[in-house]
Motif scaffolding. Structure first.
Motif, PDB file in Angstrom:
ATOM      1  N   GLU A  71      74.482  11.238 163.132  1.00 12.18           N
ATOM      2  CA  GLU A  71      73.929  12.417 162.465  1.00 12.18           C
ATOM      3  C   GLU A  71      74.685  12.710 161.169  1.00 12.18           C
ATOM      4  O   GLU A  71      74.076  13.101 160.159  1.00 12.18           O
ATOM      5  N   THR A  72      75.990  12.521 161.190  1.00 10.23           N
ATOM      6  CA  THR A  72      76.802  12.771 159.992  1.00 10.23           C
ATOM      7  C   THR A  72      76.445  11.795 158.884  1.00 10.23           C
ATOM      8  O   THR A  72      76.251  12.190 157.726  1.00 10.23           O
ATOM      9  N   ALA A  73      76.354  10.519 159.208  1.00  8.07           N
ATOM     10  CA  ALA A  73      76.034   9.507 158.195  1.00  8.07           C
ATOM     11  C   ALA A  73      74.621   9.679 157.663  1.00  8.07           C
ATOM     12  O   ALA A  73      74.357   9.454 156.470  1.00  8.07           O
ATOM     13  N   ARG A  74      73.707  10.109 158.518  1.00  4.88           N
ATOM     14  CA  ARG A  74      72.300  10.276 158.105  1.00  4.88           C
ATOM     15  C   ARG A  74      72.118  11.419 157.116  1.00  4.88           C
ATOM     16  O   ARG A  74      71.093  11.502 156.434  1.00  4.88           O
ATOM     17  N   GLU A  75      73.103  12.284 156.993  1.00  4.32           N
ATOM     18  CA  GLU A  75      73.024  13.336 155.979  1.00  4.32           C
ATOM     19  C   GLU A  75      73.096  12.760 154.574  1.00  4.32           C
ATOM     20  O   GLU A  75      72.681  13.409 153.611  1.00  4.32           O
ATOM     21  N   HIS A  76      73.589  11.525 154.457  1.00  2.00           N
ATOM     22  CA  HIS A  76      73.790  10.920 153.138  1.00  2.00           C
ATOM     23  C   HIS A  76      73.022   9.614 152.944  1.00  2.00           C
ATOM     24  O   HIS A  76      72.712   9.258 151.803  1.00  2.00           O
ATOM     25  N   LEU A  77      72.739   8.901 154.031  1.00  2.78           N
ATOM     26  CA  LEU A  77      72.137   7.572 153.940  1.00  2.78           C
ATOM     27  C   LEU A  77      70.756   7.544 154.581  1.00  2.78           C
ATOM     28  O   LEU A  77      70.512   8.226 155.582  1.00  2.78           O
TER      29      LEU A  77
END
Length: 331
Positions: free
Chosen positions: A271-277
């Protein structure tokens, strides 16, 4: 087979400086580099693993992992021995850290093998299992032959290579998956015997020229904080937000005894990475939704169940639902 290595400088007293990777090992006569496959032989740098193949298998391309590069295809995969990092959590230590445990396969024979398995839906050759950059002389020769034969060439790498040899290699490379082990230089120095900055430079250079995907092994109490994952993903997004990031679940291996990464930590990392990628995938987690969807209409382009792949709304480089051009998948 001994072969003179590329990228070295002879200094005073027959000391050699190897210039293949950022370590720049200074080697006295008879001394091995950190990689354990390059040696000063009386003032000449030789490579010990030329054409020495310790592992050879036909794998799904998704196993590399490459999810946006010829999905559903197979690829012949080859590795040798040795590595220029010393990761205490190495997943392939039985290959990477053994010495001279393979058999000789000439470039001509390897090319013939690649061409022979084309009928099994194989698209070319992946250099993997150990660190391919220290197999440089074999790869530079073979990759040119493979490209001429219209075979795809893939590197699964830790990204620890100097700029000049990388630039010479890239014209005959079609795709890479680079293992971005952490976004902390302290992690690299403590756990891998390397540095972060050279890997970042390689990622930036590769992203300009070839298809690129990244993998990060999420290790309990080492690189699993929300802050680090967010920083990593923001940096990758600045390079290109369409670069697929594979977040892989750690299990105890080699010298590391940390507890296996929890499912909750993996989900939070996702979820954290999907905020940017735009494309983040989870590895080593069964029953995970790793489908690829269209950025514009959210239709499923590729449906994945482990290594069972179904192409759904992707045809001739377009989404069949909304018609948008899918330039982030090579097929």
């Amino acid at each position: 087979m001994l072969k003179e290595a590329m990228f070295y400088k002879l200094k005073n007293d027959n000391i050699i400086e190897c210039e293949l990777c950022p370590h720049h090992c200074l080697l006295k006569s008879g001394q091995l580099g950190i990689c354990r496959v390059r040696r000063n032989e009386a003032g000449k740098l030789v490579t010990l693993n030329y054409a020495n193949v310790s592992a050879l298998a036909l794998d799904p391309i998704e196993k590399k992992p490459l999810y946006h590069f010829y999905p559903g295809k197979m690829i012949l995969s080859a590795g040798t021995y040795g590595c220029n990092l010393s990761c205490g959590f190495c997943q392939n230590y039985n290959i990477a850290h053994e010495l001279d445990n393979g058999r000789f396969i000439s470039t001509e024979e390897m090319l013939e093998t690649c061409l022979r398995v084309r009928g099994e839906d194989s698209i070319g050759l992946a250099f993997t299992y150990n660190e391919p950059s220290i197999w440089y002389e074999y790869i530079i020769e073979l990759s040119e032959m493979l490209s001429f034969a219209e075979q795809k060439v893939v590197l699964i790498s830790n990204g620890y290579i100097e700029t000049k040899p990388l630039e010479m290699l890239l014209p005959n490379i079609d795709a890479m998956n680079i293992d971005l082990k952490s976004f902390s230089d302290r992690f690299y120095r403590k756990n891998c015997g390397g540095k972060l900055e050279p890997v970042k430079k390689v990622i930036e250079k590769a992203a300009e020229q070839i298809h690129l995907e990244l993998t990060t092994l999420i290790i309990t109490e080492e690189n699993d904080t929300v802050e680090e994952i967010s920083e990593l993903a923001r940096w990758v997004a600045a390079v290109n937000p369409d670069i697929p990031l594979h977040l892989s679940r750690y299990h105890p291996a080699y010298k590391f005894t940390n507890e296996a990464t929890s499912v909750e930590t993996m989900e939070l990392a996702y979820e954290t990475a999907r905020e940017h990628l735009n494309f983040v995938y989870l590895g080593n987690l069964p029953r995970t939704d790793n489908n690829t969807v269209c950025k514009k209409c959210n239709s499923v382009l590729i449906r994945r169940n482990a290594y069972q792949i179904k192409i759904e709304k992707l045809k001739k480089g377009q989404c069949t639902n909304c018609g948008s051009y899918i330039d982030y998948i090579v097929s």
